[in-house]
Design an enzyme around this catalytic site. Structure first.
Site, PDB file in Angstrom:
ATOM      1  N   ARG A  60      41.141  61.249  88.844  1.00 32.93           N
ATOM      2  CA  ARG A  60      40.265  62.056  88.307  1.00 32.93           C
ATOM      3  C   ARG A  60      38.945  61.638  88.638  1.00 32.93           C
ATOM      4  NH1 ARG A  60      36.614  65.114  87.062  1.00 32.93           N
ATOM      5  NH2 ARG A  60      36.268  66.097  85.374  1.00 32.93           N
ATOM      6  N   HIS A  79      32.716  60.791  87.248  1.00 36.78           N
ATOM      7  CA  HIS A  79      32.035  61.847  86.532  1.00 36.78           C
ATOM      8  C   HIS A  79      31.187  61.689  85.391  1.00 36.78           C
ATOM      9  CE1 HIS A  79      35.776  62.343  84.547  1.00 36.78           C
ATOM     10  NE2 HIS A  79      35.072  63.126  83.581  1.00 36.78           N
ATOM     11  N   HIS A 110      29.470  63.792  81.498  1.00 36.04           N
ATOM     12  CA  HIS A 110      29.315  64.909  80.767  1.00 36.04           C
ATOM     13  C   HIS A 110      28.386  64.575  79.637  1.00 36.04           C
ATOM     14  CE1 HIS A 110      32.986  63.394  79.101  1.00 36.04           C
ATOM     15  NE2 HIS A 110      33.738  63.686  80.614  1.00 36.04           N
ATOM     16  N   GLU A 165      33.841  61.897  74.991  1.00 35.65           N
ATOM     17  CA  GLU A 165      35.300  61.979  75.515  1.00 35.65           C
ATOM     18  C   GLU A 165      36.120  60.966  74.894  1.00 35.65           C
ATOM     19  OE1 GLU A 165      36.037  62.495  79.810  1.00 35.65           O
ATOM     20  OE2 GLU A 165      37.908  61.260  79.482  1.00 35.65           O
ATOM     21  N   HIS A 171      32.471  57.651  84.339  1.00 41.33           N
ATOM     22  CA  HIS A 171      33.785  57.147  84.250  1.00 41.33           C
ATOM     23  C   HIS A 171      34.710  57.812  85.284  1.00 41.33           C
ATOM     24  CE1 HIS A 171      33.403  60.339  81.353  1.00 41.33           C
ATOM     25  NE2 HIS A 171      34.615  60.801  81.714  1.00 41.33           N
ATOM     26  N   GLU A 180      36.456  70.781  80.942  1.00 42.15           N
ATOM     27  CA  GLU A 180      36.890  69.686  81.971  1.00 42.15           C
ATOM     28  C   GLU A 180      36.715  70.392  83.552  1.00 42.15           C
ATOM     29  OE1 GLU A 180      37.804  66.734  81.144  1.00 42.15           O
ATOM     30  OE2 GLU A 180      38.055  65.947  83.247  1.00 42.15           O
ATOM     31  N   HIS A 236      40.132  67.272  54.311  1.00 42.94           N
ATOM     32  CA  HIS A 236      39.110  66.337  54.786  1.00 42.94           C
ATOM     33  C   HIS A 236      37.715  66.960  54.407  1.00 42.94           C
ATOM     34  CE1 HIS A 236      42.417  64.632  56.837  1.00 42.94           C
ATOM     35  NE2 HIS A 236      42.902  66.115  57.182  1.00 42.94           N
ATOM     36  N   GLU A 260      39.437  69.790  61.259  1.00 48.41           N
ATOM     37  CA  GLU A 260      40.403  68.829  61.926  1.00 48.41           C
ATOM     38  C   GLU A 260      41.143  69.423  62.866  1.00 48.41           C
ATOM     39  OE1 GLU A 260      43.593  67.648  58.955  1.00 48.41           O
ATOM     40  OE2 GLU A 260      45.403  67.532  60.492  1.00 48.41           O
ATOM     41  N   HIS A 270      45.476  72.071  53.199  1.00 54.03           N
ATOM     42  CA  HIS A 270      46.509  72.084  53.852  1.00 54.03           C
ATOM     43  C   HIS A 270      47.690  71.276  53.737  1.00 54.03           C
ATOM     44  CE1 HIS A 270      43.728  69.625  55.920  1.00 54.03           C
ATOM     45  NE2 HIS A 270      44.726  68.948  56.686  1.00 54.03           N
TER      46      HIS A 270
HETATM   47 MN    MN Z   1      35.537  62.815  81.406  1.00 54.61          MN
HETATM   48 MN    MN Z   2      44.880  67.034  57.449  1.00 57.85          MN
END
Ligand code: MN
Ligand code: MN
Length: 418
Positions: A125, A128, A130, A134, A173, A196, A312, A317, A356
């Site tokens: 990959r 690059h 951004h 990530e 990276h 991506e 949470h 999530e 949940h």
């Molecule tokens: Mn990346």
């Molecule tokens: Mn959860």
């Protein structure tokens, strides 16, 4: 039917079933929502209410028992929280492939965008960067990562299945599949709109900079760049990068390595909770110090077990299902409650603070990840709350007896049974 709420029907059914003995179990399981509208098959009294003669895809329908026939406690009117990599279009190139589910595909997913990528043996990959951070989890094989921080401190590292990486926003990276089979992993960007297919690529910048500027910048004649690719590489087939130690020696800076490593081994961590029902391992900025905007939990639920009722308070999530089969109901104001089914490669999404649970509905371990755009993992457990609230108040709310309340788990099991 206005005076016949689902609860009245259900409680009535359960009470008469209790009198009859054995049938009570099935009926009791349908204790439900007291509110209108009267939803659910249990309310469908006319003979043809449940007919479903229309066009259908039996293969797909069989994967979703809980949407085709929702539990009577469900109430509709909630944004879709199920998505999947399984039917996301693959972008395939020589060297590997990727597919993604972003907010554009999955409207609810505002905080996280997901990518599933495979790099062939030595597939790269390309270099690059951004605007988003990530975070990634390795699911297969081995991968070599390279990165440099804003102070000019480089890191080259090899990661294996169960390992994580975290690249802060804007740091450049690369990724390369290594070993006999290359690598597969899932990336979570900390922004639902991240793609991506839309990153800042080394080859694009070089190809779109005037040659005399390249010459002035790098101190070499302009024609040194006459063979640069005119189209970006994105993913391409590379050569064996050789030993890690040689790469690490080659990138060495007098400033040393980054303060905190950008890789972390999650699956090797001791669980923060382990019960008869399963276990939870957590990586956030408290142990994976570099991961300042993403927190993650790796959850294993054994057959018959369940990730307990919880929420949470700090972030949405984003779930990635790695193996097994499960179902989740999400509870929101309204009240609304929707149940859906999840399998390997699927994605779930729960908005911040919505209640949940996740139940293992299969015969094998259910393994999934909970990802949050936060520097720390946080959760509120329903049983923990109710066992640390004055008992009389809890009993007055639920019309339960002291002996029932006394049986509630008091120690935040995370996975039940305790
Ligand atoms: Mn990346
Ligand atoms: Mn959860």
């Amino acid at each position: 039917m206005t005076d016949l709420s689902r609860r009245k029907m259900l409680v009535g059914a359960a009470a008469s079933a209790a009198a009859l003995g054995v049938a009570a179990t099935a009926k009791a399981a349908t204790f439900g929502n007291p509110d209108n509208p009267a939803e659910g098959a249990i309310n469908a009294k006319s003979p043809t209410s449940l007919d479903d003669p229309g066009p259908k895809n039996p293969g797909l329908a069989s994967q979703f028992p809980d949407t085709g026939n929702p539990p009577p406690t469900d109430v509709n009117g909630m944004a879709e929280f199920w998505a999947s990599f399984n039917n996301a279009p693959k972008r395939i190139q020589d060297g590997g492939w990727a597919r993604q589910v972003t907010q554009e595909d999955f409207a609810i997913s505002t905080e996280i965008s997901g990518v599933n990528m495979r790099l062939a043996k030595n597939g790269i990959r390309e270099l690059h960067w951004h605007q988003q951070a990530e975070w990634a989890v390795m699911t297969d094989g081995k991968c070599r990562i390279t990165i440099i921080d804003e102070l000019g401190r480089p890191q080259v590292a090899d990661v294996k299945a169960g390992d994580l990486w975290y690249f802060p926003p804007g740091l450049p990276h690369s990724l390369q599949g290594i070993g006999p089979t290359g690598a597969e992993f899932v990336i979570a960007f900390d922004n639902g709109m991240a793609s991506e297919f839309n990153t800042l690529l080394l080859t694009d910048w070089i190809a779109h900079t005037p040659p005399e500027i390249l010459s002035a910048n790098f101190g070499v004649p302009a024609d040194a760049f006459k063979n640069i690719p005119l189209n970006n590489l994105w993913i391409f087939q590379g050569k064996d990068p050789g030993p890690l130690a040689a790469d690490q020696a080659a990138v060495k800076s007098p400033l040393g390595p980054p303060t905190f490593p950008f890789v972390f081994s999650l699956s090797d961590l001791p669980p923060v909770r382990k019960t008869a029902g399963g276990m939870v391992q957590i990586a956030d900025s408290r142990n994976f110090r570099a991961s300042s905007t993403v927190a993650a939990a790796l959850v294993t639920v054994k057959p018959g077990g369940m990730r307990e009722l919880h929420w949470h308070p700090n972030a949405d999530e984003w779930q990635y299902y790695i193996s097994g089969e499960g179902r989740m109901t999400v509870f929101d104001t309204g009240p609304r409650a929707i149940t859906n089914d999840f399998r390997a490669g699927d994605i779930g999404y729960v908005k911040k603070s919505l209640g949940h649970y996740v139940q293992n509905t299969g015969n094998t371990d259910l393994v999934f990840m909970e990802i949050f755009r936060s520097d720390h993992y946080a959760e509120v457990s329903l049983s923990d709350w109710l066992t640390h609230t004055p008992p009389q108040m809890v009993m007055e709310h639920l019309n339960i007896t002291p002996d029932v309340l006394a049986k509630f788990p008091r120690n935040r099991p995370d996975i039940v049974p305790v």
